[in-house]
Motif scaffolding. Structure first.
Motif, PDB file in Angstrom:
ATOM      1  N   VAL A  88      -6.007  11.278  -4.492  1.00  0.00           N
ATOM      2  CA  VAL A  88      -5.214  10.059  -4.625  1.00  0.00           C
ATOM      3  C   VAL A  88      -6.147   8.870  -4.883  1.00  0.00           C
ATOM      4  N   LEU A  96      -2.497   3.446  -4.036  1.00  0.00           N
ATOM      5  CA  LEU A  96      -1.256   3.437  -3.262  1.00  0.00           C
ATOM      6  C   LEU A  96      -0.571   2.090  -3.479  1.00  0.00           C
ATOM      7  N   GLN A 146       4.198   2.355  -0.345  1.00  0.00           N
ATOM      8  CA  GLN A 146       3.683   3.625   0.179  1.00  0.00           C
ATOM      9  C   GLN A 146       2.877   3.384   1.466  1.00  0.00           C
ATOM     10  N   ILE A 181       3.695  11.347  -4.097  1.00  0.00           N
ATOM     11  CA  ILE A 181       2.348  11.916  -3.980  1.00  0.00           C
ATOM     12  C   ILE A 181       2.444  13.415  -3.758  1.00  0.00           C
ATOM     13  N   TRP A 231       0.076  14.149   3.411  1.00  0.00           N
ATOM     14  CA  TRP A 231       0.060  13.291   2.224  1.00  0.00           C
ATOM     15  C   TRP A 231       1.270  13.551   1.334  1.00  0.00           C
TER      16      TRP A 231
END
Lengths: 306, 312
Positions: free
Chosen positions: A124, A127, A131, A151, A145
């Motif tokens: 990742v 964000l 989130q 995601i 996650w």
């Protein structure tokens, strides 16, 4: 032998006296400036104090780091000359200062950013604020996650964060959850020891930790900082993005609050002037993000306001 | 009291003891006793080994992590933000020394005075004496942070109002170790045989002459040992000092009643939580410095005891 113990005791006493006697005498009782407050602003003031003391060796500038709140408590009690703060003074604290008869200047001296750190192998990269809120909201049940909207990464989520009396906690909770006291309680509370959080993020692929820019800067090669999307696209926490105001909402100004009474004293005034005039250099030395020209002008303006 | 001439009885006890020892070595022991004896011994060795392993691993780990900074700069230099590789513990070390000297100056007269009163003067059946005694025992077990709060509320602010200065730290630490010193001093005074007191009184000395010229000199090594051990504990305290103003960054020598100060354990803590590697190395080096100082103080206490202790 009979008076052996007397000699021993006398020796201890004399040695002790010698130590006490020569200490203060050698110091000559120069002028002192007392600073306390935020542990985030502390390193900046310390760098300023060090540079200033190099030029004025008789001056004793001490910098404590008992937290923004702890600093204001002492400040409003008249116990220190300057309070370091990683946020503006609250209405409650301002009232406390009024009651204590302490008036002050509010001077921005640098910028800071809260960085959201993850393991280097974490796929990742960015964000959104929504989130982040989903993860950190009070009562949040997000423990993997892949439970975060949008995601697709299967790893157990371990959260690290500072203690509730930290200015960083208050700022993050305010910006993300909308209330400086509201955040989910089931995270690893690392108190004021940010290195524990860094270590956690280094070892655990699913870990997340938020901390001041300085800690990210010192550990750039070991952890990854997420980009933050506040609606205008993903922005990485770089000094440029913080200065331009693009890294939102986790950028914050850092302040010092010298008391007006102390500023009447020449040496305190000289120190604060020096700090403000050299803020860019000081920020660079301490690993912080300097003010923009506009911010610096505003600080100069506030300082000249009587 | 029970301190009559004990020559013949001692001799009898000694022979009986010797006989028992010889028998236990050469005589046949029941199997069960032997096994439980071995198990007990193994447990004792394990306990000893645990303590030793902990201490050595702490020393080795700290020395390994702090190796780069085990130099003279660490002792002589002041803390530095700009030159972390040269930062040191100078002012913190001096602050600690001021405070422990202050602790000694405060705690010895008060602690010994209290012990003399409780051992030599106090009537043990009076309720107020029992209350004092109970209080001292309890105070010895109060967590140090509580003394920090006391120091902040009553010494730094409040009625005494010294401010957040070295003297405040020193008084706070003195209060913290006072119960320990009283208990150690009482122990030492109690160990002086009453035949000494009775002899002195019989020769016409007053009670105060007896105490000041016979009892206290005889008890002095024990009292001093107790004081040094208590002071070593005070020196290692960080928690109460954090409350009474010990700051992390004081690049100047402290002054007793003015300005900020630092102490060795506080400085180690502040360095340990810094983000930069240099400060963490310095923190580990500080641990070694701290251990060295404490070991030196404790060795001095042991030496003092062995050198001056009298056997009765």
């Amino acid at each position: 032998m009979r008076y052996g113990w007397v000699t021993a005791a006398a020796a201890v006493a004399v040695a002790s006296l010698a130590v006490t006697a020569c200490g203060p005498a050698g110091q000559g009782g120069g002028l002192s400036i007392k600073v306390d407050g935020s542990s985030t602003v502390g390193p900046l003031t310390q760098a300023a104090a060090e540079l200033f003391s190099d030029r004025n060796p008789d001056l004793r500038v001490g910098v404590g780091t008992s937290g923004t709140g702890g600093g204001f408590e002492k400040f409003c009690n008249g116990e220190i000359d300057i309070a370091d703060a990683s946020r503006k003074i609250t209405a409650e604290e301002a009232e406390m200062c009024r009651a204590g008869g302490v008036s002050y200047y509010e001077l921005q001296v640098a910028n800071d950013a809260i960085t959201v750190l993850v393991h280097r192998e974490n796929p990742v990269n960015c964000l959104t604020v929504d989130q982040l809120r989903q993860i950190w909201a009070p009562g949040s049940q997000v423990n993997n996650w892949n439970q975060i909207d949008g995601i697709d990464y299967d790893a157990e989520l371990t959260l690290y964060g500072p203690g509730t009396d930290s200015g960083t906690f208050e700022f993050f909770a305010e910006e993300i959850n909308g209330d400086k006291e509201e955040q989910r309680a089931d995270y690893q509370d690392i108190g004021e020891d940010d290195n524990t959080g860094i270590a956690g993020v280094m070892e655990d692929e699913g870990a997340m930790f938020y901390v001041g820019f300085e800690y990210f800067d010192a550990n750039k090669d070991r952890v990854k900082a997420l980009q933050i999307d506040a609606g205008d696209g993903c922005v990485a926490p770089t000094p440029e993005a913080v200065q331009s105001g693009e890294y939102q909402p986790l950028s914050r100004p850092l302040y010092i609050y010298p008391s007006r009474e102390s500023m009447q004293k020449k040496h305190v005034k000289a120190f604060v002037d020096y700090f403000v005039d050299n803020s860019a250099e000081i920020a660079r030395l301490a690993g912080y993000i300097p003010m923009t020209d506009e911010q610096a002008a505003k600080t100069e303006q506030a300082l000249s306001d009587r | 009291m029970a301190d009559r001439y004990q020559g013949p009885r001692r001799a009898r006890l000694a022979t009986a003891g010797a006989r028992a020892a010889v028998e236990s070595v050469f005589g046949e022991q029941p199997r069960g006793d032997r096994i439980s004896g071995m198990v007990f011994r193994a447990l004792m060795l394990l306990a000893l080994a645990t303590a030793l392993v902990m201490l050595t691993s702490l020393i080795i780990y700290s020395a390994w992590r702090g190796w780069g900074r085990l130099d003279l700069d660490m002792i002589t230099e002041k803390p530095s933000r700009i030159r972390p590789e040269q930062a040191g513990y100078g002012p913190a070390l001096v602050g600690s020394i001021y405070m422990i000297v202050g602790v000694i100056v405060l705690v010895v007269p008060v602690g010994v005075g209290a012990a003399v009163y409780l051992e030599e003067y106090a009537k043990k059946d009076r309720w107020y004496n029992r209350l004092i005694e109970l209080n001292i025992q309890n105070l010895a077990g109060v967590p140090s942070i509580v003394f920090g709060i006391l120091g902040l509320a009553f010494i730094a602010r409040g009625p005494i109002g010294l401010g957040l200065v070295v003297a405040t730290g020193s008084i706070t630490l003195a209060l913290l170790v006072l119960p320990t010193v009283i208990i150690a001093a009482r122990e030492a005074i109690r160990a002086v045989p009453s035949s000494i007191r009775e002899g002195s009184l019989a020769l016409g000395a007053t009670q105060w002459q007896t105490i000041s010229r016979q009892v206290l000199p005889a008890a002095a090594p024990g009292i001093l040992t107790g004081v040094i051990l208590a002071v070593a504990r005070a020196m290692g305290e960080a928690a109460p000092l954090l409350l009474v103003g010990a700051a992390g960054f004081t690049p100047f020598l402290p002054v007793l009643f003015d300005g900020q100060y630092s102490a060795l354990p506080v400085q180690i803590y502040r360095n340990a939580v810094e983000p930069r590697e240099e400060f963490q190395t310095l923190a580990f080096a500080g641990v070694i410095l701290m251990l060295a100082v404490l070991l030196a103080m404790n060795s001095f206490a042991v030496w003092l005891r062995n050198r001056y202790e009298r056997r009765w």
